[in-house]
Write a protein that holds these residues in place. Structure first.
Motif, PDB file in Angstrom:
ATOM      1  N   ARG A   1       0.833  -1.204   0.000  1.00 25.96           N
ATOM      2  CA  ARG A   1       0.000   0.000   0.000  1.00 25.96           C
ATOM      3  C   ARG A   1       0.868   1.254   0.000  1.00 25.96           C
ATOM      4  NH1 ARG A   1      -5.335  -1.112   1.192  1.00 25.96           N
ATOM      5  NH2 ARG A   1      -5.773  -3.204   2.025  1.00 25.96           N
ATOM      6  N   VAL A   2       0.376   2.277  -0.692  1.00 32.77           N
ATOM      7  CA  VAL A   2       1.014   3.598  -0.702  1.00 32.77           C
ATOM      8  C   VAL A   2      -0.030   4.624  -0.291  1.00 32.77           C
ATOM      9  CG1 VAL A   2       2.102   5.370  -2.130  1.00 32.77           C
ATOM     10  CG2 VAL A   2       2.670   2.958  -2.499  1.00 32.77           C
ATOM     11  N   PRO A   3       0.207   5.367   0.796  1.00 30.41           N
ATOM     12  CA  PRO A   3      -0.770   6.360   1.242  1.00 30.41           C
ATOM     13  C   PRO A   3      -1.066   7.392   0.145  1.00 30.41           C
ATOM     14  CG  PRO A   3       0.907   5.998   2.917  1.00 30.41           C
ATOM     15  CD  PRO A   3       1.380   5.288   1.673  1.00 30.41           C
ATOM     16  N   THR A   4      -2.311   7.833   0.130  1.00 26.38           N
ATOM     17  CA  THR A   4      -2.785   8.731  -0.920  1.00 26.38           C
ATOM     18  C   THR A   4      -3.484   9.923  -0.291  1.00 26.38           C
ATOM     19  OG1 THR A   4      -3.102   6.807  -2.351  1.00 26.38           O
ATOM     20  CG2 THR A   4      -4.168   8.856  -3.020  1.00 26.38           C
ATOM     21  N   ALA A   5      -2.983  11.132  -0.552  1.00 29.67           N
ATOM     22  CA  ALA A   5      -3.500  12.329   0.102  1.00 29.67           C
ATOM     23  C   ALA A   5      -4.902  12.683  -0.350  1.00 29.67           C
ATOM     24  CB  ALA A   5      -2.554  13.502  -0.146  1.00 29.67           C
ATOM     25  N   ASP A   6      -5.234  12.425  -1.648  1.00 34.29           N
ATOM     26  CA  ASP A   6      -6.514  12.880  -2.192  1.00 34.29           C
ATOM     27  C   ASP A   6      -7.549  11.759  -2.254  1.00 34.29           C
ATOM     28  OD1 ASP A   6      -5.210  11.454  -4.137  1.00 34.29           O
ATOM     29  OD2 ASP A   6      -5.755  12.783  -5.785  1.00 34.29           O
ATOM     30  N   ALA A   7      -7.370  10.706  -1.441  1.00 36.57           N
ATOM     31  CA  ALA A   7      -8.319   9.595  -1.463  1.00 36.57           C
ATOM     32  C   ALA A   7      -8.518   9.076  -0.047  1.00 36.57           C
ATOM     33  CB  ALA A   7      -7.810   8.470  -2.358  1.00 36.57           C
ATOM     34  N   VAL A   8      -9.652   8.428   0.154  1.00 34.76           N
ATOM     35  CA  VAL A   8      -9.891   7.715   1.406  1.00 34.76           C
ATOM     36  C   VAL A   8      -9.367   6.302   1.205  1.00 34.76           C
ATOM     37  CG1 VAL A   8     -11.615   6.878   3.025  1.00 34.76           C
ATOM     38  CG2 VAL A   8     -11.917   9.102   1.905  1.00 34.76           C
ATOM     39  N   GLY A   9      -8.262   5.984   1.832  1.00 32.44           N
ATOM     40  CA  GLY A   9      -7.634   4.689   1.623  1.00 32.44           C
ATOM     41  C   GLY A   9      -6.338   4.833   0.855  1.00 32.44           C
ATOM     42  N   ASP A  10      -5.696   3.700   0.598  1.00 38.89           N
ATOM     43  CA  ASP A  10      -4.387   3.683  -0.037  1.00 38.89           C
ATOM     44  C   ASP A  10      -4.472   3.102  -1.447  1.00 38.89           C
ATOM     45  OD1 ASP A  10      -3.332   4.505   2.437  1.00 38.89           O
ATOM     46  OD2 ASP A  10      -3.084   2.420   3.093  1.00 38.89           O
ATOM     47  N   ASP A  11      -3.558   3.557  -2.296  1.00 37.32           N
ATOM     48  CA  ASP A  11      -3.354   2.889  -3.575  1.00 37.32           C
ATOM     49  C   ASP A  11      -2.551   1.613  -3.333  1.00 37.32           C
ATOM     50  OD1 ASP A  11      -4.649   4.883  -4.995  1.00 37.32           O
ATOM     51  OD2 ASP A  11      -2.799   5.981  -5.446  1.00 37.32           O
ATOM     52  N   LEU A  12      -2.747   0.626  -4.203  1.00 37.57           N
ATOM     53  CA  LEU A  12      -2.040  -0.643  -4.069  1.00 37.57           C
ATOM     54  C   LEU A  12      -1.115  -0.824  -5.263  1.00 37.57           C
ATOM     55  CD1 LEU A  12      -2.022  -3.171  -2.174  1.00 37.57           C
ATOM     56  CD2 LEU A  12      -3.489  -4.272  -3.873  1.00 37.57           C
ATOM     57  N   TYR A  13       0.153  -1.156  -4.983  1.00 40.17           N
ATOM     58  CA  TYR A  13       1.149  -1.332  -6.033  1.00 40.17           C
ATOM     59  C   TYR A  13       1.705  -2.751  -6.029  1.00 40.17           C
ATOM     60  CZ  TYR A  13       1.295   3.559  -7.369  1.00 40.17           C
ATOM     61  OH  TYR A  13       0.957   4.792  -7.858  1.00 40.17           O
ATOM     62  N   PHE A  14       2.083  -3.210  -7.211  1.00 39.94           N
ATOM     63  CA  PHE A  14       2.719  -4.509  -7.400  1.00 39.94           C
ATOM     64  C   PHE A  14       4.205  -4.373  -7.097  1.00 39.94           C
ATOM     65  CE2 PHE A  14       4.501  -7.742 -10.454  1.00 39.94           C
ATOM     66  CZ  PHE A  14       3.912  -8.869  -9.883  1.00 39.94           C
TER      67      PHE A  14
ATOM     68  N   TRP B   1      -4.403  -1.197  -7.850  1.00 44.83           N
ATOM     69  CA  TRP B   1      -5.738  -0.757  -7.437  1.00 44.83           C
ATOM     70  C   TRP B   1      -5.663   0.706  -7.036  1.00 44.83           C
ATOM     71  CZ3 TRP B   1     -10.336  -3.149  -7.864  1.00 44.83           C
ATOM     72  CH2 TRP B   1     -11.423  -2.644  -7.157  1.00 44.83           C
ATOM     73  N   ARG B   2      -6.517   1.523  -7.642  1.00 46.19           N
ATOM     74  CA  ARG B   2      -6.532   2.962  -7.379  1.00 46.19           C
ATOM     75  C   ARG B   2      -7.628   3.267  -6.377  1.00 46.19           C
ATOM     76  NH1 ARG B   2      -5.271   8.028  -9.669  1.00 46.19           N
ATOM     77  NH2 ARG B   2      -6.991   9.532  -9.692  1.00 46.19           N
ATOM     78  N   ALA B   3      -7.228   3.810  -5.224  1.00 45.16           N
ATOM     79  CA  ALA B   3      -8.201   4.159  -4.193  1.00 45.16           C
ATOM     80  C   ALA B   3      -9.178   5.211  -4.709  1.00 45.16           C
ATOM     81  CB  ALA B   3      -7.489   4.674  -2.948  1.00 45.16           C
ATOM     82  N   ALA B   4     -10.390   5.190  -4.198  1.00 41.94           N
ATOM     83  CA  ALA B   4     -11.454   6.065  -4.683  1.00 41.94           C
ATOM     84  C   ALA B   4     -11.093   7.536  -4.517  1.00 41.94           C
ATOM     85  CB  ALA B   4     -12.742   5.753  -3.953  1.00 41.94           C
ATOM     86  N   ARG B   5     -11.319   8.300  -5.580  1.00 43.96           N
ATOM     87  CA  ARG B   5     -11.177   9.753  -5.565  1.00 43.96           C
ATOM     88  C   ARG B   5     -12.539  10.379  -5.808  1.00 43.96           C
ATOM     89  NH1 ARG B   5      -6.181   7.017  -5.815  1.00 43.96           N
ATOM     90  NH2 ARG B   5      -4.431   8.498  -5.990  1.00 43.96           N
ATOM     91  N   ASP B   6     -12.697  11.608  -5.321  1.00 43.38           N
ATOM     92  CA  ASP B   6     -13.949  12.323  -5.560  1.00 43.38           C
ATOM     93  C   ASP B   6     -14.186  12.482  -7.058  1.00 43.38           C
ATOM     94  OD1 ASP B   6     -14.449  12.615  -2.883  1.00 43.38           O
ATOM     95  OD2 ASP B   6     -13.620  14.656  -2.748  1.00 43.38           O
ATOM     96  N   GLY B   7     -15.433  12.222  -7.480  1.00 47.87           N
ATOM     97  CA  GLY B   7     -15.811  12.420  -8.869  1.00 47.87           C
ATOM     98  C   GLY B   7     -15.440  11.274  -9.788  1.00 47.87           C
ATOM     99  N   GLU B   8     -14.812  10.216  -9.269  1.00 44.40           N
ATOM    100  CA  GLU B   8     -14.446   9.067 -10.086  1.00 44.40           C
ATOM    101  C   GLU B   8     -15.298   7.858  -9.716  1.00 44.40           C
ATOM    102  OE1 GLU B   8      -9.666  10.029 -10.644  1.00 44.40           O
ATOM    103  OE2 GLU B   8     -10.333   8.090  -9.824  1.00 44.40           O
ATOM    104  N   PRO B   9     -15.633   7.018 -10.678  1.00 47.74           N
ATOM    105  CA  PRO B   9     -16.353   5.789 -10.345  1.00 47.74           C
ATOM    106  C   PRO B   9     -15.469   4.871  -9.504  1.00 47.74           C
ATOM    107  CG  PRO B   9     -15.664   5.765 -12.647  1.00 47.74           C
ATOM    108  CD  PRO B   9     -15.368   7.130 -12.128  1.00 47.74           C
ATOM    109  N   SER B  10     -16.096   4.159  -8.588  1.00 42.44           N
ATOM    110  CA  SER B  10     -15.335   3.246  -7.731  1.00 42.44           C
ATOM    111  C   SER B  10     -16.248   2.114  -7.286  1.00 42.44           C
ATOM    112  CB  SER B  10     -14.765   3.978  -6.513  1.00 42.44           C
ATOM    113  OG  SER B  10     -15.800   4.538  -5.720  1.00 42.44           O
TER     114      SER B  10
END
Length: 429
Positions: A151-164, A213-222
């Motif tokens: 996981r990589v913390p993400t400032a503009d999302a609730v939750g973390d992005d996931l990287y391989f 996996w891209r953590a949910a951002r405002d205005g984006e489908p999730s």
């Protein structure tokens, strides 16, 4: 997801040999030996603009492969994805002021029409990413549980992005970064940034680690999932769809040469990490088509659209013939003159097979009748056609063989017409 109607493919006496293809991973020729059923995966479109000639060239290359396999007596199982949720689609929808789902549906339908008009054999499994979100999310969880993702913390999302984690995956699976693309690290870094990667993202363990996996951002489908609210990264979709429908170690992974890295490289890495086996036996890539001096691409906007050519009255068979006149692996530039040449060739072929050969056998003639002098055995022309296509899908050589047969005349026009239809997908009668 619904594909498009399948073309009618004639049965032709005799058979092709198992085709040999250039393999990007080994930089050499390999026999695309199915071992029963030929399993083919070709990466599909991101549906934010209509089908251009570059797309058509790629799908035509692997349509030709399918035709050779079928002619050699193999059953073919073909799977293709549709990337109907991704950044370029969302950006185009926002630009045009339409819902992303409406834009995707419109472009997918246009793609179906283009493929049907070109006589492309449809996939057995035509799978939209939005149809397998849960399965992709579960695959991400498996990789996380195996210690092959982080996981990589993400400032503009609730939750973390996931990287391989490329390095961890290389230690745990039969895949090493660079195996499929044969590129050095500096080249991979440059291409990664150009082709949707984020090598400078803070918090990553390796600049070349791709987003799973891209953590949910405002205005984006999730979508909700065990890994967190969000949506898939780019490469994991093809790994999951291919493994589900074709299994591991399938016969050929196909696509445009711009997909060799990072997309096919990372898809192979994800699949190997999930299954413990290689993704595919052969990695085959079609060349890029330029227009007006630059590679044809949606981002540049220098597109020659199949639908626009059809609307202008161009016979789809001529479009197909124009593309087949180049070897599928070559990079080349589309011009109006090349299309005009293809139109003329198609007219010449059709005119030749429409008229009877001078001195042809009259109805009710003696069974011992021999073909008139000046005509060649159609079986020889068909054998030459088959040999060319089995040799890395050498369509220019195949077309040259048909040109010669048309010029000299053959003793069995029906056999030649059926072979051109079955193997080149060009209907003459």
């Amino acid at each position: 997801m619904r594909a498009w109607p399948a073309p009618r493919i004639p049965n032709v006496a005799g058979c092709s040999t198992t085709p040999r293809l250039y393999d990007t991973a080994t930089q050499g020729m390999l026999t695309a030996e199915p071992g029963g059923t030929a399993r083919l995966y070709v990466c599909g479109i991101t549906p934010y603009d209509a089908t251009h000639i570059g797309h058509a060239n790629t799908y035509l290359a692997f349509d030709t492969l399918q035709r050779v396999w079928r002619d050699a007596g193999y059953r073919v199982h073909y799977a293709q994805n549709i990337t109907d949720i991704d950044d370029p689609l969302l950006e185009r929808a926002t630009r045009d002021g339409v819902h992303w789902r409406d834009l995707a549906d419109e472009q997918i339908e246009l793609f179906r029409q283009d493929m049907a008009s070109l006589g492309i054999i449809p996939p057995d499994d035509y799978v939209a990413v939005t149809e397998v979100i849960a399965e992709i999310a579960e695959a991400c969880c498996i990789l996380l549980d195996k210690g092959l993702a982080y996981r990589v913390p993400t400032a503009d999302a609730v939750g973390d992005d996931l990287y391989f984690d490329n390095r961890a995956a290389a230690d745990a699976s039969p895949w090493q970064l660079g195996d499929e693309s044969n590129l050095d690290t500096d080249t991979m870094l440059a291409l990664f940034g150009e082709r949707g990667g984020d090598p400078e993202r803070p918090g990553k363990r390796n600049p070349l680690d791709p987003l799973l996996w891209r953590a949910a951002r405002d205005g984006e489908p999730s979508w909700p999932s065990r890994v967190g609210e969000g949506r898939p990264g780019w490469h994991i979709e093809c790994s999951v769809i291919a493994l589900k429908h074709l299994g591991h170690d399938f016969t050929v992974q196909g696509g445009g040469s711009d997909l060799a890295f990072p997309h096919h490289e990372m898809s192979a890495g994800h699949a190997a990490a999930l299954s413990g086996q290689p993704l595919a036996r052969v990695y085959s890539h079609a060349g890029m088509i330029a227009y007006r001096g630059e590679k044809m691409s949606k981002s540049l906007g220098n597109l020659v659209l199949v639908s626009a050519l059809r609307e202008a009255g161009v016979d789809a068979a001529a479009i197909r013939l124009a593309l087949l006149s180049h070897h599928y692996r070559d990079d080349w530039e589309w011009t109006d003159a090349q299309l005009a040449d293809a139109v003329a060739r198609l007219q010449r072929w059709r005119a030749a097979v429409a008229r009877p050969v001078s001195g042809a056998e009259p109805v009710g003639a003696d069974p011992a009748y021999a073909a008139p002098a000046g005509t060649e055995p159609a079986t020889a022309a068909v054998a030459e056609l088959r040999a060319a296509l089995a040799d890395d899908l050498d369509t220019p050589r195949a077309i040259a063989a048909i040109d010669r047969a048309i010029e000299t005349g053959v003793d069995d026009t029906e056999l030649l017409v059926d072979a051109v239809d079955a193997l080149l997908g060009i209907r003459l009668a």
